[in-house]
Write a protein that holds these residues in place. Structure first.
Motif, PDB file in Angstrom:
ATOM      1  N   LEU A 251      64.488  -2.595  -3.813  1.00  0.00           N
ATOM      2  CA  LEU A 251      63.338  -1.799  -3.386  1.00  0.00           C
ATOM      3  C   LEU A 251      62.651  -1.153  -4.592  1.00  0.00           C
ATOM      4  O   LEU A 251      61.421  -1.182  -4.708  1.00  0.00           O
ATOM      5  CB  LEU A 251      63.791  -0.744  -2.375  1.00  0.00           C
ATOM      6  N   GLN A 252      63.422  -0.606  -5.508  1.00  0.00           N
ATOM      7  CA  GLN A 252      62.838  -0.016  -6.713  1.00  0.00           C
ATOM      8  C   GLN A 252      62.065  -1.054  -7.526  1.00  0.00           C
ATOM      9  O   GLN A 252      60.974  -0.785  -8.032  1.00  0.00           O
ATOM     10  CB  GLN A 252      63.928   0.585  -7.603  1.00  0.00           C
ATOM     11  N   ARG A 253      62.629  -2.266  -7.632  1.00  0.00           N
ATOM     12  CA  ARG A 253      61.966  -3.317  -8.407  1.00  0.00           C
ATOM     13  C   ARG A 253      60.649  -3.719  -7.745  1.00  0.00           C
ATOM     14  O   ARG A 253      59.650  -3.963  -8.433  1.00  0.00           O
ATOM     15  CB  ARG A 253      62.895  -4.522  -8.567  1.00  0.00           C
ATOM     16  N   CYS A 254      60.644  -3.777  -6.431  1.00  0.00           N
ATOM     17  CA  CYS A 254      59.394  -4.066  -5.711  1.00  0.00           C
ATOM     18  C   CYS A 254      58.340  -3.011  -6.037  1.00  0.00           C
ATOM     19  O   CYS A 254      57.178  -3.338  -6.303  1.00  0.00           O
ATOM     20  CB  CYS A 254      59.636  -4.114  -4.201  1.00  0.00           C
ATOM     21  N   VAL A 255      58.739  -1.758  -6.024  1.00  0.00           N
ATOM     22  CA  VAL A 255      57.812  -0.659  -6.316  1.00  0.00           C
ATOM     23  C   VAL A 255      57.290  -0.776  -7.749  1.00  0.00           C
ATOM     24  O   VAL A 255      56.110  -0.538  -8.011  1.00  0.00           O
ATOM     25  CB  VAL A 255      58.480   0.713  -6.062  1.00  0.00           C
ATOM     26  N   GLU A 256      58.148  -1.168  -8.666  1.00  0.00           N
ATOM     27  CA  GLU A 256      57.732  -1.309 -10.063  1.00  0.00           C
ATOM     28  C   GLU A 256      56.770  -2.473 -10.276  1.00  0.00           C
ATOM     29  O   GLU A 256      55.884  -2.384 -11.121  1.00  0.00           O
ATOM     30  CB  GLU A 256      58.968  -1.511 -10.955  1.00  0.00           C
ATOM     31  N   LEU A 257      56.931  -3.543  -9.515  1.00  0.00           N
ATOM     32  CA  LEU A 257      56.168  -4.766  -9.771  1.00  0.00           C
ATOM     33  C   LEU A 257      54.916  -4.939  -8.925  1.00  0.00           C
ATOM     34  O   LEU A 257      53.936  -5.514  -9.389  1.00  0.00           O
ATOM     35  CB  LEU A 257      57.067  -5.992  -9.559  1.00  0.00           C
ATOM     36  N   LEU A 258      54.948  -4.492  -7.688  1.00  0.00           N
ATOM     37  CA  LEU A 258      53.833  -4.762  -6.776  1.00  0.00           C
ATOM     38  C   LEU A 258      52.699  -3.753  -6.952  1.00  0.00           C
ATOM     39  O   LEU A 258      52.942  -2.579  -7.230  1.00  0.00           O
ATOM     40  CB  LEU A 258      54.313  -4.731  -5.326  1.00  0.00           C
ATOM     41  N   PRO A 259      51.484  -4.211  -6.749  1.00  0.00           N
ATOM     42  CA  PRO A 259      50.362  -3.271  -6.765  1.00  0.00           C
ATOM     43  C   PRO A 259      50.541  -2.242  -5.639  1.00  0.00           C
ATOM     44  O   PRO A 259      51.008  -2.586  -4.544  1.00  0.00           O
ATOM     45  CB  PRO A 259      49.144  -4.160  -6.490  1.00  0.00           C
ATOM     46  N   PRO A 260      50.199  -0.987  -5.887  1.00  0.00           N
ATOM     47  CA  PRO A 260      50.404   0.074  -4.900  1.00  0.00           C
ATOM     48  C   PRO A 260      49.818  -0.223  -3.519  1.00  0.00           C
ATOM     49  O   PRO A 260      50.390   0.175  -2.506  1.00  0.00           O
ATOM     50  CB  PRO A 260      49.733   1.298  -5.526  1.00  0.00           C
ATOM     51  N   GLU A 261      48.706  -0.949  -3.463  1.00  0.00           N
ATOM     52  CA  GLU A 261      48.112  -1.221  -2.154  1.00  0.00           C
ATOM     53  C   GLU A 261      49.013  -2.085  -1.275  1.00  0.00           C
ATOM     54  O   GLU A 261      48.864  -2.106  -0.059  1.00  0.00           O
ATOM     55  CB  GLU A 261      46.720  -1.854  -2.291  1.00  0.00           C
ATOM     56  N   HIS A 262      49.976  -2.760  -1.871  1.00  0.00           N
ATOM     57  CA  HIS A 262      50.915  -3.578  -1.102  1.00  0.00           C
ATOM     58  C   HIS A 262      52.204  -2.833  -0.781  1.00  0.00           C
ATOM     59  O   HIS A 262      53.120  -3.404  -0.195  1.00  0.00           O
ATOM     60  CB  HIS A 262      51.234  -4.867  -1.853  1.00  0.00           C
ATOM     61  N   LEU A 263      52.281  -1.579  -1.175  1.00  0.00           N
ATOM     62  CA  LEU A 263      53.502  -0.786  -0.959  1.00  0.00           C
ATOM     63  C   LEU A 263      53.363   0.233   0.159  1.00  0.00           C
ATOM     64  O   LEU A 263      54.288   1.007   0.390  1.00  0.00           O
ATOM     65  CB  LEU A 263      53.875  -0.058  -2.263  1.00  0.00           C
ATOM     66  N   GLN A 264      52.242   0.232   0.847  1.00  0.00           N
ATOM     67  CA  GLN A 264      52.020   1.259   1.867  1.00  0.00           C
ATOM     68  C   GLN A 264      53.116   1.238   2.928  1.00  0.00           C
ATOM     69  O   GLN A 264      53.531   2.288   3.412  1.00  0.00           O
ATOM     70  CB  GLN A 264      50.638   1.113   2.498  1.00  0.00           C
ATOM     71  N   PHE A 265      53.618   0.062   3.281  1.00  0.00           N
ATOM     72  CA  PHE A 265      54.681   0.000   4.291  1.00  0.00           C
ATOM     73  C   PHE A 265      55.925   0.751   3.828  1.00  0.00           C
ATOM     74  O   PHE A 265      56.632   1.348   4.637  1.00  0.00           O
ATOM     75  CB  PHE A 265      55.016  -1.454   4.680  1.00  0.00           C
ATOM     76  N   VAL A 266      56.188   0.750   2.532  1.00  0.00           N
ATOM     77  CA  VAL A 266      57.352   1.478   1.998  1.00  0.00           C
ATOM     78  C   VAL A 266      57.134   2.975   2.196  1.00  0.00           C
ATOM     79  O   VAL A 266      58.023   3.683   2.700  1.00  0.00           O
ATOM     80  CB  VAL A 266      57.585   1.155   0.503  1.00  0.00           C
ATOM     81  N   LEU A 267      55.965   3.463   1.828  1.00  0.00           N
ATOM     82  CA  LEU A 267      55.666   4.885   1.995  1.00  0.00           C
ATOM     83  C   LEU A 267      55.666   5.275   3.468  1.00  0.00           C
ATOM     84  O   LEU A 267      56.191   6.337   3.826  1.00  0.00           O
ATOM     85  CB  LEU A 267      54.329   5.227   1.339  1.00  0.00           C
ATOM     86  N   ASP A 268      55.108   4.423   4.308  1.00  0.00           N
ATOM     87  CA  ASP A 268      55.087   4.710   5.749  1.00  0.00           C
ATOM     88  C   ASP A 268      56.498   4.818   6.315  1.00  0.00           C
ATOM     89  O   ASP A 268      56.790   5.707   7.111  1.00  0.00           O
ATOM     90  CB  ASP A 268      54.309   3.632   6.508  1.00  0.00           C
ATOM     91  N   GLU A 269      57.380   3.912   5.904  1.00  0.00           N
ATOM     92  CA  GLU A 269      58.742   3.933   6.418  1.00  0.00           C
ATOM     93  C   GLU A 269      59.575   5.074   5.832  1.00  0.00           C
ATOM     94  O   GLU A 269      60.547   5.506   6.453  1.00  0.00           O
ATOM     95  CB  GLU A 269      59.430   2.588   6.176  1.00  0.00           C
ATOM     96  N   MET A 270      59.191   5.572   4.678  1.00  0.00           N
ATOM     97  CA  MET A 270      59.890   6.711   4.080  1.00  0.00           C
ATOM     98  C   MET A 270      59.420   8.034   4.700  1.00  0.00           C
ATOM     99  O   MET A 270      60.103   9.044   4.596  1.00  0.00           O
ATOM    100  CB  MET A 270      59.666   6.755   2.560  1.00  0.00           C
ATOM    101  N   SER A 271      58.272   8.001   5.337  1.00  0.00           N
ATOM    102  CA  SER A 271      57.722   9.198   5.957  1.00  0.00           C
ATOM    103  C   SER A 271      58.685   9.747   7.003  1.00  0.00           C
ATOM    104  O   SER A 271      59.204   9.010   7.840  1.00  0.00           O
ATOM    105  CB  SER A 271      56.377   8.864   6.601  1.00  0.00           C
ATOM    106  N   GLY A 272      58.919  11.045   6.933  1.00  0.00           N
ATOM    107  CA  GLY A 272      59.868  11.688   7.839  1.00  0.00           C
ATOM    108  C   GLY A 272      61.302  11.588   7.337  1.00  0.00           C
ATOM    109  O   GLY A 272      62.225  12.118   7.951  1.00  0.00           O
ATOM    110  N   HIS A 273      61.471  10.906   6.228  1.00  0.00           N
ATOM    111  CA  HIS A 273      62.794  10.629   5.667  1.00  0.00           C
ATOM    112  C   HIS A 273      62.888  11.115   4.214  1.00  0.00           C
ATOM    113  O   HIS A 273      63.915  10.982   3.571  1.00  0.00           O
ATOM    114  CB  HIS A 273      63.011   9.107   5.749  1.00  0.00           C
ATOM    115  N   ALA A 274      61.803  11.674   3.699  1.00  0.00           N
ATOM    116  CA  ALA A 274      61.716  11.981   2.270  1.00  0.00           C
ATOM    117  C   ALA A 274      62.730  13.028   1.811  1.00  0.00           C
ATOM    118  O   ALA A 274      63.330  12.875   0.751  1.00  0.00           O
ATOM    119  CB  ALA A 274      60.302  12.427   1.896  1.00  0.00           C
ATOM    120  N   VAL A 275      62.949  14.069   2.584  1.00  0.00           N
ATOM    121  CA  VAL A 275      63.908  15.104   2.165  1.00  0.00           C
ATOM    122  C   VAL A 275      65.321  14.526   2.162  1.00  0.00           C
ATOM    123  O   VAL A 275      66.090  14.752   1.226  1.00  0.00           O
ATOM    124  CB  VAL A 275      63.802  16.366   3.050  1.00  0.00           C
TER     125      VAL A 275
END
Length: 148
Positions: free
Chosen positions: A78-102
């Motif tokens: 997952l970290q490698r995906c975040v490092e390599l992919l353009p941010p516009e393709h990572l929105q699903f990661v941020l969406d799924e982390m929502s409510g889980h960040a703490v």
């Protein structure tokens, strides 16, 4: 073993062998990402392919981001995906982390995923996660992993 063969193909100078290896990795992405040896193969595949191949591999994490972020092995993928992919393709990661960040911020591996998102995505995209973390700041600042 299949992982060793894929590793050899990914390291090969032959583009067709690399393409076949990336295809095999993509068809087994989640089980590989979840294992010690397999997560390294998925990371190599991410490094050996272009954006379209990276997107195809990252798609296998969709619906599993929370699980991947706290996995001792899949978090690296997952970290490698975040490092390599353009941010516009990572929105699903941020969406799924929502409510889980703490929770992720307090987790040995989840905190690293949050760090990568903050490092590689623009502020407008990470702001909801950052706000969520800030709401838990009083408990996080005293936590072993939550004080990054």
């Amino acid at each position: 073993e299949a992982c060793e063969a894929a590793a050899a193909q990914l390291a090969s100078g032959d583009a067709e062998q690399r393409r076949q290896a990336v295809q095999w990795v993509a068809s087994n992405a989640w089980p590989l990402a979840s294992s010690a040896a397999g997560c390294r193969i998925v990371q190599r595949a991410l490094d050996a392919t272009g954006t379209s191949g990276q997107l195809a591999l990252a798609e296998h994490l969709r619906g599993r981001v929370k699980e991947a972020s706290t996995s001792p092995h899949a978090n690296h993928v997952l970290q490698r995906c975040v490092e390599l992919l353009p941010p516009e393709h990572l929105q699903f990661v941020l969406d799924e982390m929502s409510g889980h960040a703490v929770h992720a911020a307090r987790h040995r591996y989840g905190c690293r995923v949050l760090e990568r998102l903050i490092e590689h995505c623009p502020a407008w995209q990470t702001q909801p996660l950052v706000d969520e973390v800030l709401r838990g700041a009083s408990q996080l600042c005293r936590h072993t992993f939550g004080n990054f």
